[in-house]
Scaffold this motif. Structure first.
Motif, PDB file in Angstrom:
ATOM      1  N   ARG A 294      44.960  19.156  43.808  1.00  9.83           N
ATOM      2  CA  ARG A 294      46.062  19.930  44.373  1.00  9.83           C
ATOM      3  C   ARG A 294      45.559  20.769  45.540  1.00  9.83           C
ATOM      4  N   ALA A 295      46.385  20.977  46.483  1.00  9.24           N
ATOM      5  CA  ALA A 295      45.997  21.704  47.693  1.00  9.24           C
ATOM      6  C   ALA A 295      46.395  23.172  47.595  1.00  9.24           C
ATOM      7  N   HIS A 296      46.304  23.773  46.416  1.00 12.00           N
ATOM      8  CA  HIS A 296      46.627  25.185  46.286  1.00 12.00           C
ATOM      9  C   HIS A 296      45.599  26.004  47.047  1.00 12.00           C
ATOM     10  N   PRO A 297      46.047  26.985  47.838  1.00 10.24           N
ATOM     11  CA  PRO A 297      45.090  27.823  48.547  1.00 10.24           C
ATOM     12  C   PRO A 297      44.308  28.681  47.563  1.00 10.24           C
ATOM     13  N   GLY A 298      43.127  29.097  47.976  1.00 10.57           N
ATOM     14  CA  GLY A 298      42.313  29.953  47.119  1.00 10.57           C
ATOM     15  C   GLY A 298      40.855  29.578  47.198  1.00 10.57           C
ATOM     16  N   THR A 299      40.026  30.533  46.818  1.00 10.44           N
ATOM     17  CA  THR A 299      38.576  30.326  46.905  1.00 10.44           C
ATOM     18  C   THR A 299      37.981  29.821  45.598  1.00 10.44           C
ATOM     19  N   GLY A 300      38.723  29.872  44.508  1.00  5.69           N
ATOM     20  CA  GLY A 300      38.172  29.489  43.214  1.00  5.69           C
ATOM     21  C   GLY A 300      37.359  30.593  42.566  1.00  5.69           C
ATOM     22  N   LEU A 301      37.403  31.803  43.140  1.00  7.06           N
ATOM     23  CA  LEU A 301      36.644  32.933  42.599  1.00  7.06           C
ATOM     24  C   LEU A 301      37.536  34.008  42.009  1.00  7.06           C
ATOM     25  N   GLY A 302      38.843  33.864  42.144  1.00  7.70           N
ATOM     26  CA  GLY A 302      39.762  34.921  41.710  1.00  7.70           C
ATOM     27  C   GLY A 302      39.629  35.269  40.235  1.00  7.70           C
ATOM     28  N   LEU A 303      39.628  34.260  39.363  1.00  8.44           N
ATOM     29  CA  LEU A 303      39.552  34.528  37.926  1.00  8.44           C
ATOM     30  C   LEU A 303      38.159  35.010  37.525  1.00  8.44           C
ATOM     31  N   ALA A 304      37.117  34.540  38.212  1.00  9.23           N
ATOM     32  CA  ALA A 304      35.766  35.054  37.928  1.00  9.23           C
ATOM     33  C   ALA A 304      35.693  36.542  38.243  1.00  9.23           C
ATOM     34  N   ILE A 305      36.342  36.967  39.329  1.00  6.88           N
ATOM     35  CA  ILE A 305      36.376  38.392  39.670  1.00  6.88           C
ATOM     36  C   ILE A 305      37.137  39.172  38.618  1.00  6.88           C
ATOM     37  N   VAL A 306      38.254  38.632  38.142  1.00  2.00           N
ATOM     38  CA  VAL A 306      39.026  39.295  37.073  1.00  2.00           C
ATOM     39  C   VAL A 306      38.161  39.509  35.839  1.00  2.00           C
ATOM     40  N   LYS A 307      37.432  38.479  35.452  1.00  2.00           N
ATOM     41  CA  LYS A 307      36.578  38.568  34.270  1.00  2.00           C
ATOM     42  C   LYS A 307      35.523  39.661  34.423  1.00  2.00           C
ATOM     43  N   HIS A 308      34.874  39.721  35.572  1.00  2.58           N
ATOM     44  CA  HIS A 308      33.809  40.699  35.766  1.00  2.58           C
ATOM     45  C   HIS A 308      34.363  42.119  35.924  1.00  2.58           C
ATOM     46  N   VAL A 309      35.554  42.263  36.460  1.00  4.39           N
ATOM     47  CA  VAL A 309      36.190  43.586  36.493  1.00  4.39           C
ATOM     48  C   VAL A 309      36.444  44.080  35.070  1.00  4.39           C
ATOM     49  N   ALA A 310      36.956  43.204  34.207  1.00  2.02           N
ATOM     50  CA  ALA A 310      37.199  43.586  32.810  1.00  2.02           C
ATOM     51  C   ALA A 310      35.890  43.947  32.108  1.00  2.02           C
ATOM     52  N   GLN A 311      34.848  43.148  32.296  1.00  2.00           N
ATOM     53  CA  GLN A 311      33.570  43.425  31.658  1.00  2.00           C
ATOM     54  C   GLN A 311      32.944  44.716  32.166  1.00  2.00           C
ATOM     55  N   ALA A 312      33.134  45.019  33.444  1.00  2.00           N
ATOM     56  CA  ALA A 312      32.619  46.266  33.999  1.00  2.00           C
ATOM     57  C   ALA A 312      33.269  47.476  33.336  1.00  2.00           C
ATOM     58  N   HIS A 313      34.485  47.310  32.803  1.00  2.00           N
ATOM     59  CA  HIS A 313      35.186  48.374  32.070  1.00  2.00           C
ATOM     60  C   HIS A 313      34.968  48.258  30.561  1.00  2.00           C
ATOM     61  N   ASP A 314      33.965  47.478  30.144  1.00  2.00           N
ATOM     62  CA  ASP A 314      33.717  47.220  28.718  1.00  2.00           C
ATOM     63  C   ASP A 314      34.899  46.516  28.064  1.00  2.00           C
ATOM     64  N   GLY A 315      35.623  45.721  28.836  1.00  2.00           N
ATOM     65  CA  GLY A 315      36.770  45.005  28.316  1.00  2.00           C
ATOM     66  C   GLY A 315      36.537  43.510  28.277  1.00  2.00           C
ATOM     67  N   SER A 316      37.620  42.760  28.143  1.00  2.00           N
ATOM     68  CA  SER A 316      37.522  41.306  28.037  1.00  2.00           C
ATOM     69  C   SER A 316      38.782  40.676  28.624  1.00  2.00           C
ATOM     70  N   VAL A 317      38.749  39.350  28.776  1.00  2.00           N
ATOM     71  CA  VAL A 317      39.896  38.605  29.286  1.00  2.00           C
ATOM     72  C   VAL A 317      40.249  37.511  28.292  1.00  2.00           C
ATOM     73  N   ALA A 318      41.482  37.043  28.384  1.00  2.00           N
ATOM     74  CA  ALA A 318      41.939  35.967  27.505  1.00  2.00           C
ATOM     75  C   ALA A 318      43.099  35.247  28.178  1.00  2.00           C
ATOM     76  N   VAL A 319      43.359  34.027  27.731  1.00  2.00           N
ATOM     77  CA  VAL A 319      44.473  33.261  28.281  1.00  2.00           C
ATOM     78  C   VAL A 319      45.036  32.363  27.195  1.00  2.00           C
ATOM     79  N   THR A 320      46.341  32.242  27.165  1.00  2.00           N
ATOM     80  CA  THR A 320      47.031  31.263  26.318  1.00  2.00           C
ATOM     81  C   THR A 320      47.936  30.451  27.237  1.00  2.00           C
TER      82      THR A 320
END
Length: 448
Positions: free
Chosen positions: A394-420
């Protein structure tokens, strides 16, 4: 003979002597002689019985020392000898069981000593009661047995993780920098159920891995930084040429493509720099008390034009407007923007994206739900990886790093991420952050 017959022997001797004295006409002499014989016989039998009972009572102490031989049976057939024989057989079985268990324990200790990973066993008061050879080597050659865990590792955050594991039973993982050794150890804490509770700490030397990750982060950061200047120059030159060119010319079409690609490269460089900063932990969080609804409203206002261009409905679900959370506002906004942008990009026209938060539980949960194409179960575990895209065709725009950044932001706050997610019905992404106050302490390093 049995004890009953032995105890009757003095009485029978007395009776026999008395009868013999009466027969020969000397009843008093027979009675006196029988009395003396009866007393002597009783004393002898009682001493014999007491000695054998003393041997019987001494058996536990003899059994405690496995090398001590057990006493042999007296050879008589009375009740004491029968009980003695039964106890001897039982103790022999116990000795065999103890010997087997000791052999098994020794074998397990030898096996643990052969491991390259360090293993510690720590009591509920923080005392180290076991350490294999690798653990001592990882801690600078010091044998920590008998001392406290905090004295062995000299890391207060690791000690906090240990006691949290002991108290609540939650497994934890933390990197420990061994003082004076230039060594980084990855430690996993797990509680061993018992009374009292104990915890096992498994340690692995990740010094080389940490150095390689540091080199990789530095390389990416340096390259990204160096790319910013030429990309900015190309951007300026391209825009200048576009302004000077005829809009109807064939060259304009290629210039616009060049300009778009430069924008994509600039976004990639910016995301790489941001991700490198989050991974390294060198940039501390700028924590402040922020109203959560204000964050959601700002994210909504920024992303509404993009949603409208894609003909996707974007709205915020009702939440407590007075709820305040201690976070790095800029980074949380960026994480939510990444999630909303991703949701809009994968939602068909006419679909919807909803932003919400839940503060009723132990953690505060941010949610971004969409009615988009969904994600297959095979891809769910990999979507947080750098540059991973569910459908690369698919030709969706994006760098492929957006969700990795989300994960590390959560971990930096002692948190976590999840998806269903369910294919064809949409996805729900979550950022889960702790409610407890977060002090400005150094953030833990995440090893991946």
């Amino acid at each position: 003979m049995s004890l009953r017959l032995q105890y009757l022997a003095p009485s029978l001797a007395l009776l026999a002597c008395a009868l013999a004295g009466w027969i020969v006409g000397w009843p008093l002499v027979g009675l006196a002689g029988g009395t003396v014989i009866a007393l002597a016989t009783g004393i002898m039998l009682s001493r014999h019985a007491v000695r054998r009972l003393a041997d019987l009572s001494d058996m536990p102490s003899r059994t405690a020392a496995l090398a001590s031989p057990l006493l042999e049976s007296s050879g008589s057939l009375d009740e004491i000898d029968s009980a003695y024989s039964s106890i001897v057989r039982w103790l022999a079985g116990e000795r065999a069981t103890i010997a087997r268990e000791r052999s098994q324990t020794d074998r397990q200790i030898r096996m643990l000593d052969r491991l390259s990973d360090g293993v510690l066993l720590v009591t509920d008061d923080g005392t180290v009661i076991y350490a294999n050879v690798a653990a001592a080597n990882l801690l600078g050659g010091r044998n920590p047995v008998g001392g406290s865990f905090i004295a062995a590792v000299r890391d207060h955050e690791a000690s906090d993780s240990l006691f949290e594991c002991l108290r609540f039973g939650t497994e934890a993982r933390r990197n420990i920098e061994v003082p004076g050794e230039d060594r980084v150890v990855d430690a996993i804490f797990a509680r061993v159920s018992g009374d009292p509770n104990e915890a096992v700490v498994v340690m692995r030397d990740v010094t080389e891995l940490t150095k390689l990750q540091t080199l990789r982060r530095d390389f990416v950061a340096n390259v990204s930084h160096e790319l910013r200047t030429p990309l900015s120059t190309i951007k300026i030159l391209t825009e200048t040429i576009i302004d000077l060119s005829d809009e109807a010319s064939e060259q304009m079409r290629f210039l616009e493509k060049i300009d778009a690609e430069v924008d994509s490269m600039s976004a990639l460089v910016q995301d790489l720099l941001q991700l490198t900063q989050l991974e390294s932990g060198r940039t501390p969080l700028s924590l402040s008390q922020v109203a959560v609804m204000d964050i959601l409203n700002e994210v909504h206002d920024r992303m509404v034009p993009i949603a409208e261009r894609s003909r996707v409905s974007l709205r915020i679900l009702d939440g407590d407007p007075a709820f305040v959370l201690l976070v790095d506002e800029r980074r949380i906004k960026q994480a939510l923007i990444n999630l909303v942008s991703n949701a809009i990009a994968h939602t068909r026209p006419g679909g919807k994206v909803e932003i919400s938060f839940d503060s009723t539980g132990a953690d505060v949960v941010f949610r971004v739900a969409d009615s988009g194409v969904g994600i297959s179960s095979a891809d769910l575990d990999r979507i947080w990886e750098r540059f991973y895209k569910v459908d690369r065709s698919r030709a969706h725009p994006g760098t492929g790093l957006g969700l990795a950044i989300v994960k590390h932001v959560a971990q930096a706050h002692d948190g976590s991420v999840a998806v269903t997610s369910e294919v064809g019905k949409g996805s729900t992404f979550e950022i889960r952050l702790p409610r407890r106050p977060l002090g400005p302490r150094p953030r833990r390093k995440i090893v991946r």
